[in-house]
Design a protein around this motif. Sequence first.
Motif: not given
Lengths: 246, 222
Positions: B68-75
Amino acid sequence: MDLKLKIWRQASRDAKGKFVDYEVHNISSDASFLEMMDLLNEDLVEKGEEPVAFDHDCREGICGMCSLFINGRPHGPDSAITTCQLHMRKFKDGETIVIEPWRAKPFPVIKDLIVDRSAFDELIQAGGYISVSTGGVPDANAIPVSREKAELAMDAAACIGCGACVAACKNASAMLFVSAKVSQFALLPQGKIEAKERVQKMVAKMDDLGFGNCTNTYACEAECPKEISVTNIARMNREFFVAKIS
Amino acid sequence: MSNRYYSSLTKKYIMALMGLFLFTFLVVHLSINLLLVFDPTRVLFNEAAHFMGTNPFIQIFQWVLFAGFAIHIFYGVVLQIQNWIARGKGYKRKALSEESIFSKYMIYTGIVIFIFLVIHLGNFFVLKMQGRVPEFEHTANAGMEDMGLLVVNLFKNGGYVIFYVILLLIMGFHLDHAFQSAFQSIGWNHRKYTPFIKGLGHFLAIVLTAGFIIIPVIIYYR
Ligand code: HEM
Ligand code: SF4
Ligand code: FES
């Protein structure tokens, strides 16, 4: 009023532009902003210099042609008006006014303060239309529309396509414009036929043209001369989701 | 980075949903941490930490959280870069339009949260993974780690307390804009409910920030 002007001058699309300082004198505080620009231009022509190019047409706030980023705000320091409706009494005597063109990648400067807004035309072509059957003219009252929907659609349809929303947005996002167009159709029965394709096509076009993404900053709503509401953006997000999953 | 696979709106949807998911994580995390304040013997906190560290469901869920963190940060980063490009040449005069203040700094407050996250994981999670947490001497429950002691030791250091407080405040700015923004992004704007959502967003931002801040402060002065 006497004023100092700092105006962006750029000879052509590819030319490197720069700010040039001008002075105007004896401007009536009742004059409109564009009249002040006219006086400056008359002055320049008399001196044999190139007048400042800027967009305008109706000069009564309905066509959406006038633009100008004045002292950090699209359409200047008043709210809910276009630049042609702006009066000089909104400025102080002796003030320096910085005048810039709309700045966005999809709105390249053509000359001085004029930008090419045909990206908006492309957006309309992508989906801002409805199907109409040929034949006899149907009775306008034959299709029932709730008053609330009709009002919301009319509010959205008030958009004049000026581009102030893009100019104001820190992301140069066209979401307010596109959502106004999507909403004005999506709310009415006549617009339902293409509703699903429309929102997807217009969003895809908006991305392709290089407009930025919405971060719900709401500068667009604050600067829109027609006070288009950001609730239209939420409606578009909703329409888009429904179109995608169905 | 192109929009070929996901449109701008789809990216925003994903980001908003992940962001709201992170909010639920913060609520759970704060509830557990507050046990340290209410129970100075650290029994409750250590038991909760032990449960979180051993329950198989939570163990799996932990990876969902990282994702969740990774996706949020990536986008977040992708969208932000596109937004910078979309402006092109900027204005000379600083833009003066009325706008939501914290929304302007989401990428910066986000980056600060990320840095904080790394340091925070270094302070606790990594030590735990390496099995370097002292054993809890208090309970009969042998073999339980004393995570609470780790926290208490850290926050006896005034420098760390100040650092945590400042970074938590910055996280609060992110959260304050984030909550109502996520609802707008998923298309949930309603005459009746949006004022409530906005109020709830401010409330959550303040409660979460204040809640996390009082923990190091109270431990320091205890
Ligand atoms: C505690 C952790 C976090 C929570 C609860 C959280 C929550 C949120 C939420 C709910 C939004 C609104 C999304 C939307 O309107 O679509 C948001 C926006 C944003 N977040 Fe986070 N976030 C967190 C951490 C981070 C981190 C570590 C970054 C790292 C760069 C980050 C970067 C951003 C950015 C750039 C935005 C604005 C993007 C936009 O509105 O399009 N966030 N956050
Ligand atoms: S939404 Fe408002 S600011 Fe944007 S183009 Fe339409 S009238 Fe202009
Ligand atoms: S010139 Fe038509 S709206 Fe200003």
